[in-house]
Scaffold this motif. Structure first.
Motif, PDB file in Angstrom:
ATOM      1  N   TYR A   1       0.818  -1.194   0.000  1.00 61.05           N
ATOM      2  CA  TYR A   1       0.000   0.000   0.000  1.00 61.05           C
ATOM      3  C   TYR A   1       0.860   1.256   0.000  1.00 61.05           C
ATOM      4  N   ASN A   2       0.418   2.248  -0.747  1.00 58.13           N
ATOM      5  CA  ASN A   2       0.955   3.578  -0.518  1.00 58.13           C
ATOM      6  C   ASN A   2       0.472   4.033   0.850  1.00 58.13           C
ATOM      7  N   MET A   3       1.344   4.704   1.582  1.00 60.75           N
ATOM      8  CA  MET A   3       1.001   5.147   2.929  1.00 60.75           C
ATOM      9  C   MET A   3       1.180   6.658   3.025  1.00 60.75           C
ATOM     10  N   GLY A   4       0.394   7.278   3.896  1.00 61.29           N
ATOM     11  CA  GLY A   4       0.486   8.726   3.983  1.00 61.29           C
ATOM     12  C   GLY A   4       0.123   9.268   5.347  1.00 61.29           C
ATOM     13  N   TRP A   5       0.426  10.548   5.500  1.00 56.89           N
ATOM     14  CA  TRP A   5       0.015  11.319   6.668  1.00 56.89           C
ATOM     15  C   TRP A   5      -0.726  12.562   6.180  1.00 56.89           C
ATOM     16  N   LEU A   6      -1.823  12.840   6.827  1.00 55.75           N
ATOM     17  CA  LEU A   6      -2.579  14.055   6.579  1.00 55.75           C
ATOM     18  C   LEU A   6      -2.882  14.681   7.926  1.00 55.75           C
ATOM     19  N   ARG A   7      -3.243  15.935   7.938  1.00 56.24           N
ATOM     20  CA  ARG A   7      -3.529  16.615   9.197  1.00 56.24           C
ATOM     21  C   ARG A   7      -4.728  17.535   9.048  1.00 56.24           C
ATOM     22  N   GLN A   8      -5.330  17.842  10.183  1.00 59.85           N
ATOM     23  CA  GLN A   8      -6.478  18.730  10.185  1.00 59.85           C
ATOM     24  C   GLN A   8      -6.419  19.627  11.408  1.00 59.85           C
ATOM     25  N   ALA A   9      -6.361  20.913  11.150  1.00 57.07           N
ATOM     26  CA  ALA A   9      -6.386  21.902  12.210  1.00 57.07           C
ATOM     27  C   ALA A   9      -7.821  22.334  12.454  1.00 57.07           C
ATOM     28  N   PRO A  10      -8.129  22.846  13.645  1.00 57.88           N
ATOM     29  CA  PRO A  10      -9.495  23.278  13.942  1.00 57.88           C
ATOM     30  C   PRO A  10     -10.006  24.296  12.930  1.00 57.88           C
ATOM     31  N   GLY A  11     -11.185  24.030  12.408  1.00 52.92           N
ATOM     32  CA  GLY A  11     -11.800  24.950  11.471  1.00 52.92           C
ATOM     33  C   GLY A  11     -11.244  24.905  10.066  1.00 52.92           C
ATOM     34  N   LYS A  12     -10.328  23.973   9.812  1.00 53.44           N
ATOM     35  CA  LYS A  12      -9.723  23.874   8.481  1.00 53.44           C
ATOM     36  C   LYS A  12      -9.983  22.508   7.869  1.00 53.44           C
TER      37      LYS A  12
ATOM     38  N   ASP B   1      -3.482   3.157   1.431  1.00 55.81           N
ATOM     39  CA  ASP B   1      -4.146   2.720   0.210  1.00 55.81           C
ATOM     40  C   ASP B   1      -4.849   3.834  -0.551  1.00 55.81           C
ATOM     41  N   ALA B   2      -4.073   4.521  -1.341  1.00 53.33           N
ATOM     42  CA  ALA B   2      -4.613   5.487  -2.294  1.00 53.33           C
ATOM     43  C   ALA B   2      -3.728   5.443  -3.534  1.00 53.33           C
ATOM     44  N   PRO B   3      -4.297   5.642  -4.726  1.00 49.51           N
ATOM     45  CA  PRO B   3      -3.474   5.703  -5.927  1.00 49.51           C
ATOM     46  C   PRO B   3      -2.463   6.831  -5.815  1.00 49.51           C
ATOM     47  N   TRP B   4      -1.254   6.581  -6.267  1.00 44.88           N
ATOM     48  CA  TRP B   4      -0.195   7.576  -6.122  1.00 44.88           C
ATOM     49  C   TRP B   4      -0.559   8.906  -6.763  1.00 44.88           C
ATOM     50  N   THR B   5      -1.348   8.868  -7.813  1.00 44.96           N
ATOM     51  CA  THR B   5      -1.702  10.109  -8.522  1.00 44.96           C
ATOM     52  C   THR B   5      -2.603  11.021  -7.704  1.00 44.96           C
ATOM     53  N   ILE B   6      -3.235  10.473  -6.660  1.00 44.94           N
ATOM     54  CA  ILE B   6      -4.143  11.314  -5.870  1.00 44.94           C
ATOM     55  C   ILE B   6      -3.841  11.238  -4.378  1.00 44.94           C
ATOM     56  N   VAL B   7      -2.577  10.962  -4.020  1.00 40.00           N
ATOM     57  CA  VAL B   7      -2.254  10.857  -2.598  1.00 40.00           C
ATOM     58  C   VAL B   7      -2.422  12.183  -1.877  1.00 40.00           C
ATOM     59  N   THR B   8      -2.409  13.297  -2.599  1.00 38.99           N
ATOM     60  CA  THR B   8      -2.548  14.592  -1.947  1.00 38.99           C
ATOM     61  C   THR B   8      -3.992  14.904  -1.579  1.00 38.99           C
ATOM     62  N   MET B   9      -4.875  14.072  -2.031  1.00 41.14           N
ATOM     63  CA  MET B   9      -6.291  14.272  -1.732  1.00 41.14           C
ATOM     64  C   MET B   9      -6.683  13.407  -0.533  1.00 41.14           C
ATOM     65  N   THR B  10      -7.918  13.460  -0.150  1.00 38.11           N
ATOM     66  CA  THR B  10      -8.360  12.719   1.036  1.00 38.11           C
ATOM     67  C   THR B  10      -8.987  11.378   0.677  1.00 38.11           C
ATOM     68  N   SER B  11      -8.722  10.887  -0.516  1.00 36.52           N
ATOM     69  CA  SER B  11      -9.341   9.649  -0.988  1.00 36.52           C
ATOM     70  C   SER B  11      -8.558   8.408  -0.588  1.00 36.52           C
ATOM     71  N   TRP B  12      -8.216   8.323   0.680  1.00 39.53           N
ATOM     72  CA  TRP B  12      -7.521   7.148   1.182  1.00 39.53           C
ATOM     73  C   TRP B  12      -8.537   6.132   1.673  1.00 39.53           C
ATOM     74  N   ARG B  13      -8.202   4.877   1.569  1.00 36.96           N
ATOM     75  CA  ARG B  13      -9.158   3.838   1.934  1.00 36.96           C
ATOM     76  C   ARG B  13      -9.234   3.626   3.446  1.00 36.96           C
ATOM     77  N   TYR B  14      -8.064   3.648   4.094  1.00 38.21           N
ATOM     78  CA  TYR B  14      -8.018   3.362   5.522  1.00 38.21           C
ATOM     79  C   TYR B  14      -7.435   4.556   6.279  1.00 38.21           C
ATOM     80  N   TRP B  15      -8.007   4.804   7.459  1.00 36.07           N
ATOM     81  CA  TRP B  15      -7.577   5.930   8.291  1.00 36.07           C
ATOM     82  C   TRP B  15      -7.369   5.485   9.733  1.00 36.07           C
ATOM     83  N   GLY B  16      -6.402   6.115  10.374  1.00 36.47           N
ATOM     84  CA  GLY B  16      -6.278   5.960  11.804  1.00 36.47           C
ATOM     85  C   GLY B  16      -7.187   6.948  12.514  1.00 36.47           C
ATOM     86  N   GLN B  17      -7.157   6.910  13.831  1.00 35.93           N
ATOM     87  CA  GLN B  17      -8.028   7.774  14.631  1.00 35.93           C
ATOM     88  C   GLN B  17      -7.424   9.153  14.875  1.00 35.93           C
TER      89      GLN B  17
END
Length: 123
Positions: A32-43, A99-115
């Motif tokens: 799987y391609n693996m990634g990290w994303l983040r979310q700040a309050p209100g964003k 698990d996201a296609p490499w072409t769209i890893v910058t988007m939020t279309s990942w299959r599995y997420w942590g908490q």
């Protein structure tokens, strides 16, 4: 199914460092391609980094380039994010994703997420 559990978040002063870890279970993440994303309050959720399963190629969001490093250990079924020179604007909940296609890893279309794990950077 893949379960992802993040750890390593916390509070740090600006200029400091943290290392986030993501432990996977249920299936091996080596394919799987693996990634990290983040979310700040209100964003909206924001792309941070990704690592490709085939060749280890990495990709980073513009705001973290040169400061953050993503890595993976397929033998341990883990992914890590080394964060240096932290800034107050890095404050967010950080999510591990799989698990996201490499072409769209910058988007939020990942299959599995942590908490998510909270990172707070004070000035």
């Amino acid at each position: 199914q893949v379960q992802l559990v993040e750890s390593g978040g916390g509070s740090v002063q600006a200029g400091g460092s943290l290392r986030l870890s993501c432990a996977a279970s249920g299936r091996t993440i080596s394919n799987y391609n693996m990634g990290w994303l983040r979310q700040a309050p209100g964003k909206e959720r924001e792309f941070v980094a990704a690592i490709k399963w085939t060749d280890g190629r990495t990709r980073y969001g513009d705001s973290v380039k040169g400061r953050f490093t993503i890595s993976r250990d397929n033998a341990k079924n883990t992914v890590s994010l080394e964060m240096n020179s932290l800034k107050p604007e890095d404050t967010a909940v950080y999510y591990c994703a799989a698990d996201a296609p490499w072409t769209i890893v910058t988007m939020t279309s990942w299959r599995y997420w942590g908490q998510g794990t909270q990172v707070t950077v004070s000035s």
